[in-house]
Design a protein around this motif. Structure first.
Motif, PDB file in Angstrom:
ATOM      1  N   VAL A  66       0.824  -1.215   0.000  1.00 25.46           N
ATOM      2  CA  VAL A  66       0.000   0.000   0.000  1.00 25.46           C
ATOM      3  C   VAL A  66       0.854   1.259   0.000  1.00 25.46           C
ATOM      4  N   ILE A  67       2.132   1.129   0.365  1.00 25.26           N
ATOM      5  CA  ILE A  67       2.989   2.312   0.373  1.00 25.26           C
ATOM      6  C   ILE A  67       3.609   2.579  -0.990  1.00 25.26           C
ATOM      7  N   ASP A  68       3.378   1.701  -1.957  1.00 26.56           N
ATOM      8  CA  ASP A  68       3.947   1.920  -3.287  1.00 26.56           C
ATOM      9  C   ASP A  68       3.326   3.155  -3.922  1.00 26.56           C
ATOM     10  N   ASP A  69       4.116   3.801  -4.750  1.00 25.43           N
ATOM     11  CA  ASP A  69       3.669   5.062  -5.332  1.00 25.43           C
ATOM     12  C   ASP A  69       2.453   4.910  -6.232  1.00 25.43           C
ATOM     13  N   ASN A  70       2.241   3.716  -6.772  1.00 24.77           N
ATOM     14  CA  ASN A  70       1.106   3.531  -7.676  1.00 24.77           C
ATOM     15  C   ASN A  70      -0.141   3.050  -6.961  1.00 24.77           C
ATOM     16  N   SER A  71      -0.037   2.859  -5.657  1.00 22.69           N
ATOM     17  CA  SER A  71      -1.162   2.299  -4.915  1.00 22.69           C
ATOM     18  C   SER A  71      -2.205   3.371  -4.609  1.00 22.69           C
ATOM     19  N   ASN A  72      -3.449   3.024  -4.736  1.00 25.72           N
ATOM     20  CA  ASN A  72      -4.542   3.957  -4.517  1.00 25.72           C
ATOM     21  C   ASN A  72      -5.726   3.183  -3.966  1.00 25.72           C
TER      22      ASN A  72
ATOM     23  N   CYS B 211     -12.746   8.383   1.785  1.00 31.29           N
ATOM     24  CA  CYS B 211     -11.510   9.059   1.396  1.00 31.29           C
ATOM     25  C   CYS B 211     -10.717   8.135   0.485  1.00 31.29           C
ATOM     26  N   THR B 212      -9.622   8.612  -0.071  1.00 33.12           N
ATOM     27  CA  THR B 212      -8.730   7.733  -0.824  1.00 33.12           C
ATOM     28  C   THR B 212      -7.338   7.795  -0.205  1.00 33.12           C
ATOM     29  N   ILE B 213      -6.702   6.626  -0.115  1.00 35.13           N
ATOM     30  CA  ILE B 213      -5.354   6.566   0.446  1.00 35.13           C
ATOM     31  C   ILE B 213      -4.373   6.414  -0.698  1.00 35.13           C
ATOM     32  N   GLU B 214      -3.431   7.334  -0.760  1.00 36.72           N
ATOM     33  CA  GLU B 214      -2.422   7.257  -1.818  1.00 36.72           C
ATOM     34  C   GLU B 214      -1.095   6.834  -1.237  1.00 36.72           C
ATOM     35  N   GLY B 215      -0.484   5.847  -1.858  1.00 36.55           N
ATOM     36  CA  GLY B 215       0.878   5.505  -1.471  1.00 36.55           C
ATOM     37  C   GLY B 215       1.793   6.585  -2.006  1.00 36.55           C
ATOM     38  N   ASN B 216       2.795   6.945  -1.249  1.00 39.36           N
ATOM     39  CA  ASN B 216       3.717   7.961  -1.720  1.00 39.36           C
ATOM     40  C   ASN B 216       5.075   7.694  -1.110  1.00 39.36           C
ATOM     41  N   LEU B 217       6.023   7.387  -1.974  1.00 42.41           N
ATOM     42  CA  LEU B 217       7.369   7.035  -1.505  1.00 42.41           C
ATOM     43  C   LEU B 217       7.967   8.145  -0.662  1.00 42.41           C
ATOM     44  N   ASN B 218       7.695   9.377  -1.064  1.00 34.52           N
ATOM     45  CA  ASN B 218       8.293  10.507  -0.382  1.00 34.52           C
ATOM     46  C   ASN B 218       7.759  10.681   1.030  1.00 34.52           C
TER      47      ASN B 218
ATOM     48  N   GLN C 118       8.899   8.033   3.527  1.00 36.92           N
ATOM     49  CA  GLN C 118      10.207   8.222   4.158  1.00 36.92           C
ATOM     50  C   GLN C 118      10.040   8.756   5.573  1.00 36.92           C
ATOM     51  N   ASN C 119       8.942   9.516   5.791  1.00 39.61           N
ATOM     52  CA  ASN C 119       8.648  10.013   7.138  1.00 39.61           C
ATOM     53  C   ASN C 119       7.688   9.098   7.879  1.00 39.61           C
ATOM     54  N   GLY C 120       7.409   7.938   7.318  1.00 37.01           N
ATOM     55  CA  GLY C 120       6.576   6.956   8.000  1.00 37.01           C
ATOM     56  C   GLY C 120       5.092   7.156   7.880  1.00 37.01           C
ATOM     57  N   VAL C 121       4.634   7.971   6.928  1.00 37.67           N
ATOM     58  CA  VAL C 121       3.188   8.188   6.808  1.00 37.67           C
ATOM     59  C   VAL C 121       2.701   8.010   5.373  1.00 37.67           C
ATOM     60  N   LEU C 122       1.389   7.787   5.227  1.00 36.37           N
ATOM     61  CA  LEU C 122       0.734   7.755   3.924  1.00 36.37           C
ATOM     62  C   LEU C 122      -0.207   8.959   3.838  1.00 36.37           C
ATOM     63  N   VAL C 123      -0.604   9.299   2.626  1.00 35.28           N
ATOM     64  CA  VAL C 123      -1.468  10.461   2.444  1.00 35.28           C
ATOM     65  C   VAL C 123      -2.909  10.013   2.218  1.00 35.28           C
ATOM     66  N   VAL C 124      -3.843  10.648   2.911  1.00 35.67           N
ATOM     67  CA  VAL C 124      -5.272  10.386   2.698  1.00 35.67           C
ATOM     68  C   VAL C 124      -5.885  11.634   2.114  1.00 35.67           C
ATOM     69  N   LYS C 125      -6.552  11.471   0.972  1.00 34.46           N
ATOM     70  CA  LYS C 125      -7.074  12.651   0.283  1.00 34.46           C
ATOM     71  C   LYS C 125      -8.580  12.609   0.165  1.00 34.46           C
ATOM     72  N   ASN C 126      -9.155  13.700  -0.255  1.00 39.49           N
ATOM     73  CA  ASN C 126     -10.576  13.803  -0.575  1.00 39.49           C
ATOM     74  C   ASN C 126     -11.504  13.490   0.585  1.00 39.49           C
TER      75      ASN C 126
ATOM     76  N   ASP D  17      13.767  16.177  -2.187  1.00 39.64           N
ATOM     77  CA  ASP D  17      13.540  15.125  -1.191  1.00 39.64           C
ATOM     78  C   ASP D  17      13.977  13.778  -1.729  1.00 39.64           C
ATOM     79  N   TYR D  18      13.558  13.497  -2.964  1.00 42.39           N
ATOM     80  CA  TYR D  18      13.923  12.213  -3.546  1.00 42.39           C
ATOM     81  C   TYR D  18      15.433  12.103  -3.695  1.00 42.39           C
ATOM     82  N   PHE D  19      16.035  13.218  -4.053  1.00 45.29           N
ATOM     83  CA  PHE D  19      17.479  13.194  -4.249  1.00 45.29           C
ATOM     84  C   PHE D  19      18.198  12.883  -2.939  1.00 45.29           C
ATOM     85  N   LEU D  20      17.781  13.587  -1.870  1.00 49.50           N
ATOM     86  CA  LEU D  20      18.467  13.402  -0.593  1.00 49.50           C
ATOM     87  C   LEU D  20      18.159  12.056   0.040  1.00 49.50           C
ATOM     88  N   ASN D  21      16.905  11.610  -0.094  1.00 50.21           N
ATOM     89  CA  ASN D  21      16.512  10.396   0.620  1.00 50.21           C
ATOM     90  C   ASN D  21      16.801   9.116  -0.135  1.00 50.21           C
TER      91      ASN D  21
END
Lengths: 282, 170
Positions: free
Chosen positions: A176-182, A194-201, A204-212, B129-133
């Motif tokens: 679910v943390i993959d960037d293409n996951s929705n 809501c929708t949960i988006e995986g986001n690699l960035n 890195q801080n240990g969280v996922l994004v929930v939108k809408n 961010d991607y570059f650094l991480n």
């Protein structure tokens, strides 16, 4: 240079030829993925046994090393814990009484229906993707064990991912943390969709994004986020995570939140796969 | 023939190691790019053609395994192998600095292209961010491993060369 022999091809032409092969492969697999699926299947059937072997060696050495390290710690801990256990024994009886009461009440309210039990099978994770960019892993069960594309994969109590490719003896899972996951989800007490988006960035801080999320939804930090009933691929009611932070969007219509995933993706070795199909449950 | 078998073996071993040991228990971690080291080493030691072919098959493995469509990683590894082959002129057995510089540039270019293909076109704009991480740690760990692994490849290459020469002499 050693290209002067007559039978050698000049690297330039080789580059050209292989580039053309690549481009053709890309086009074919983009428009008709099934046609080249057999290439993947045969290559992977050679590689996966090796990976599984290496993984087993890894697990074995890992457990031995851990054992050595942990023996002393465990002895100390054991003494401490034994004392604690006595205290807990009392508490258990109290909780058991409470549980019995809870079950009675649930039966009264017929709450069990909202937490359906799914059939699950266990599998081992034996490999992950080989770059730093994606969150894809491989499990050692495939179509022969009743897996199918779209099966939900759980780890501990949370949703870990979904099977995106399925072969005879192994399957490919997208976390679910993959960037293409929705994922379509809802926030638990308030039932806000809501929708949960995986986001690699953000991961890195240990969280996922929930939108809408609707701006009128009454949500608070710590609310549970579960998969929703409207999702086509995910069974309803699987925990994804807990809300960590809430921010209002600039459009003043929706809220964006971040959630901490329920699964620890830094330590996945065994997973459970739900073998029910979504349509059969509904 | 011996060379082909040996290289095929190296590619498979590197690929399986990269996908299992380094991501052991951790789905989302920085993985050293062993296949890139392999491609770079043989491109550098043997010239454009071998770099190209090794890169092609390394990319083939990666494509079969992770990417949904076949091709992009093949092309990427292949081009890197080919370009590295141009440095064959400057190759010396004792030299460690050249492969080190080349692998750092390779790795950053490789990851930057992956970022553009899979992330930038996917509306993920936070390049810094991607570059650094991701890119920087990966380049570092890959270059560190290069120092060790490259020496081994030099030995392998020398062994293969001697065998080839022995055959020609007969």
């Amino acid at each position: 240079m050693r290209y002067d022999r007559k039978k050698d091809i000049s690297p330039k032409y080789l580059l050209l030829a292989l580039t053309i092969i690549c481009v053709i492969l890309m086009i074919v697999s983009f428009f008709a993925g099934e046609k080249v699926a057999f290439i993947k299947k045969y290559t992977n059937s050679i590689i996966t046994p090796i990976q599984q072997g290496i993984n087993k060696i890894g697990v074995w050495t890992d457990s031995k090393l851990e054992n050595l390290k942990e023996i002393e710690e465990l002895n100390c801990e054991n003494d401490k814990l034994e004392k604690e256990i006595d205290g807990y024994k009392e508490q258990i009886t109290i909780y058991q009484n409470k549980l019995a009461e809870l079950e009675e009440l649930r039966a009264l309210y017929e709450l069990d229906e909202s937490y359906p039990e799914y059939n699950k099978t266990a599998a081992h994770v034996f490999a992950k993707d080989s770059t730093s960019w994606f969150s894809i892993f491989y499990i050692d069960k495939g179509t022969n064990d009743g897996m199918f594309v779209g099966a939900n994969v759980m780890c501990h109590d949370g949703l870990a991912g979904i099977i995106i490719e399925c072969y005879d003896d192994y399957s490919k899972v997208r976390a679910v943390i993959d960037d293409n996951s929705n994922i379509s989800a809802k926030i638990m007490p308030s039932n806000a969709l809501c929708t949960i988006e995986g986001n690699l960035n953000t991961y890195q801080n240990g969280v996922l994004v929930v939108k809408n999320i609707d701006k009128d939804a009454k949500i608070t930090v710590g609310d549970k986020v579960v998969t929703s009933h409207i999702s086509e691929r995910f069974h309803q009611g699987l925990t994804v995570g807990y809300i960590a932070e809430i921010t209002y969007d600039t459009n003043n219509l929706t809220i964006t939140a971040t959630i901490t995933p329920a699964v620890d993706f830094n330590n996945i070795s065994d997973v459970l796969i739900i073998t029910d199909k979504k349509t059969e449950v509904d | 023939m011996r060379r082909i078998i040996c290289l095929g073996f190296l590619i498979i071993i590197n690929f399986t190691l990269q996908s299992t040991i380094f991501g052991f228990h951790d789905i989302n971690c920085i993985t050293p790019n062993l296949l890139l080291i392999l491609t770079m080493s043989f491109g550098l030691m043997r010239g454009r053609k071998e770099g190209l072919l090794v890169g092609f098959f390394c990319g083939f493995m990666v494509d079969c395994f992770i990417s949904g469509i076949m091709g992009p990683f093949m092309l990427l590894y292949m081009l890197i192998g080919y370009v590295n082959g141009f440095f064959h002129k400057n190759y010396m057995i004792e030299d460690v600095l050249l492969p080190l510089i080349v692998i750092i540039i390779d790795d950053i270019v490789f990851n930057f292209l992956v970022y553009i293909i899979y992330f930038l076109l996917h509306r993920r704009l936070e390049l810094s961010d991607y570059f650094l991480n991701i890119m920087l740690p990966e380049a570092l760990i890959t270059s560190l491993l290069t120092v060790i692994i490259y020496k081994f490849y030099v030995l392998v290459n020398r062994y293969l060369k001697e065998k080839d020469r022995g055959k020609e002499a007969k």
